[in-house]
Design an enzyme around this catalytic site. Sequence first.
Site, PDB file in Angstrom:
ATOM      1  N   ARG A  73       0.839  -1.200   0.000  1.00  0.00           N
ATOM      2  CA  ARG A  73       0.000   0.000   0.000  1.00  0.00           C
ATOM      3  C   ARG A  73       0.874   1.250   0.000  1.00  0.00           C
ATOM      4  O   ARG A  73       0.546   2.251  -0.621  1.00  0.00           O
ATOM      5  CB  ARG A  73      -0.953  -0.033   1.198  1.00  0.00           C
ATOM      6  CG  ARG A  73      -2.062   0.998   1.119  1.00  0.00           C
ATOM      7  CD  ARG A  73      -3.153   0.736   2.149  1.00  0.00           C
ATOM      8  NE  ARG A  73      -2.687   0.957   3.508  1.00  0.00           N
ATOM      9  CZ  ARG A  73      -3.392   0.649   4.597  1.00  0.00           C
ATOM     10  NH1 ARG A  73      -4.584   0.087   4.480  1.00  0.00           N
ATOM     11  NH2 ARG A  73      -2.911   0.880   5.801  1.00  0.00           N
ATOM     12  N   LYS A 175      -2.702   6.854   1.349  1.00  0.00           N
ATOM     13  CA  LYS A 175      -2.643   7.173   2.787  1.00  0.00           C
ATOM     14  C   LYS A 175      -1.713   8.364   2.955  1.00  0.00           C
ATOM     15  O   LYS A 175      -0.532   8.218   3.265  1.00  0.00           O
ATOM     16  CB  LYS A 175      -2.153   5.944   3.569  1.00  0.00           C
ATOM     17  CG  LYS A 175      -2.746   5.859   4.969  1.00  0.00           C
ATOM     18  CD  LYS A 175      -2.501   4.504   5.612  1.00  0.00           C
ATOM     19  CE  LYS A 175      -2.905   4.498   7.071  1.00  0.00           C
ATOM     20  NZ  LYS A 175      -4.357   4.435   7.291  1.00  0.00           N
ATOM     21  N   GLU A 209     -16.523   5.957   4.142  1.00  0.00           N
ATOM     22  CA  GLU A 209     -15.717   5.655   5.323  1.00  0.00           C
ATOM     23  C   GLU A 209     -15.638   6.896   6.185  1.00  0.00           C
ATOM     24  O   GLU A 209     -16.119   7.960   5.818  1.00  0.00           O
ATOM     25  CB  GLU A 209     -14.319   5.163   4.928  1.00  0.00           C
ATOM     26  CG  GLU A 209     -13.471   6.200   4.215  1.00  0.00           C
ATOM     27  CD  GLU A 209     -12.010   5.756   4.051  1.00  0.00           C
ATOM     28  OE1 GLU A 209     -11.521   4.940   4.851  1.00  0.00           O
ATOM     29  OE2 GLU A 209     -11.362   6.262   3.113  1.00  0.00           O
TER      30      GLU A 209
HETATM   31  C1  LIG Z   1      -5.511   3.736   7.716  1.00  0.00           C
HETATM   32  C2  LIG Z   1      -6.918   3.986   7.293  1.00  0.00           C
HETATM   33  C3  LIG Z   1      -7.920   3.009   7.334  1.00  0.00           C
HETATM   34  C4  LIG Z   1      -7.700   1.665   7.965  1.00  0.00           C
HETATM   35  O1  LIG Z   1      -6.718   0.919   7.344  1.00  0.00           O
HETATM   36  P1  LIG Z   1      -6.058  -0.314   8.107  1.00  0.00           P
HETATM   37  O2  LIG Z   1      -5.116  -0.865   7.117  1.00  0.00           O
HETATM   38  O3  LIG Z   1      -7.153  -1.238   8.456  1.00  0.00           O
HETATM   39  O4  LIG Z   1      -5.400   0.248   9.331  1.00  0.00           O
HETATM   40  C5  LIG Z   1      -9.166   3.293   6.806  1.00  0.00           C
HETATM   41  N1  LIG Z   1      -9.446   4.513   6.303  1.00  0.00           N
HETATM   42  C6  LIG Z   1      -8.523   5.500   6.272  1.00  0.00           C
HETATM   43  C7  LIG Z   1      -8.886   6.797   5.697  1.00  0.00           C
HETATM   44  C8  LIG Z   1      -7.240   5.257   6.787  1.00  0.00           C
HETATM   45  O5  LIG Z   1      -6.350   6.244   6.799  1.00  0.00           O
END
Ligand SMILES: *Cc1c(COP(=O)(O)O)cnc(C)c1O
Length: 331
Positions: A73, A175, A209
């Site tokens: 990722r 991210k 989300e």
């Molecule tokens: C990090 C994150 C998640 C969760 O990801 P994980 O890999 O499960 O920790 C979900 N949404 C956003 C916007 C994030 O930054």
Amino acid sequence: MAAFGTVFMPQMTMATFENSDWSKPELVSSDAIQLHPGAHVLHYASTCFEGLKAFRHEDGSINLFRMNRNIERMQQSSRLLSLPAFDAGLLQKMITDVVKHFSDEVPKPPGSMYIRPTHIGTEAAIGKAASPTSSSMLYVLLSPVGDYFSGGDKTLRLLLEEDGSRCAAHMGMVKSGGNYASALQPILQARESVNADQVLFCPNGDVQETGAANFLLIDGNEIITKALDSSFLHGVTRDSILTIARDMGMTVSERQLSVDELLERASKPDCEAALSGTAAVLAPVGTLIHNGKEFSVGSGKSGATTLKLRKALNDIQWGKAEDKHSWLTKI
Ligand SMILES: *Cc1c(COP(=O)(O)O)cnc(C)c1O
């Protein structure tokens, strides 16, 4: 207990990209980095990060959870931000080296060592608003964390936001710092106006989300969550929980979920909702707030299925259940 993410190990691993090459990673002090005030990241937000955990098992071994997913990722985030590419092996070595170095400091469950790889553009060039940085810095910070639910398992209040969005649509699966900055004002307003804990972004009625976690609706034996597309972050926890749910014989529906359908289903007595992410694993949602009205999700309390799924994932992470999908890397 210190707030999540405020305690750091005194050293981190770091590698830099300069003159088209990556340096050998080194263990350096984590107190400070040297950065030119004109660094690309400070002006044009060339930055991405990851979050994963190392767990201590009863036999004393230290185990990383799904490290390769986080590395992939971060490679994807770096590519989508036009940051220099790196080999998976480089970051894998940096993560394992620093966790090994501080293996004595990895807390026992329910605590863990939270791992924060970070990649930033360092070129001193304020004329590069529309060009990528030619140099960058990759580092891996460690932060020991305790029980996320030490304050009790209280359910969350989410404000459903249909007008705004968390970030630009094409940045959802990256991210990157800028996305969190762009979600901050809506979140602060939701706290202030309706005492919400988080905003559930639902652009044009499509349930997506929250600011930093994925959303799952659990209706009896079925889990419903948005199918993967480029508009939101593809959580490793989301994928792990869905895999465990399938293993348990639950029906997993990855598809569009509208605000109307969500509110209709939420009112059923056996309905549950949860947020998934590395920090909390699964956090129960008790209340949805929409157009000034409050809707309880099921009983409004922590749901039995949410707790069962969280325990099943924790048990694998903590070495108390079989790791049948080979998610752990012993170091
Ligand atoms: C990090 C994150 C998640 C969760 O990801 P994980 O890999 O499960 O920790 C979900 N949404 C956003 C916007 C994030 O930054």
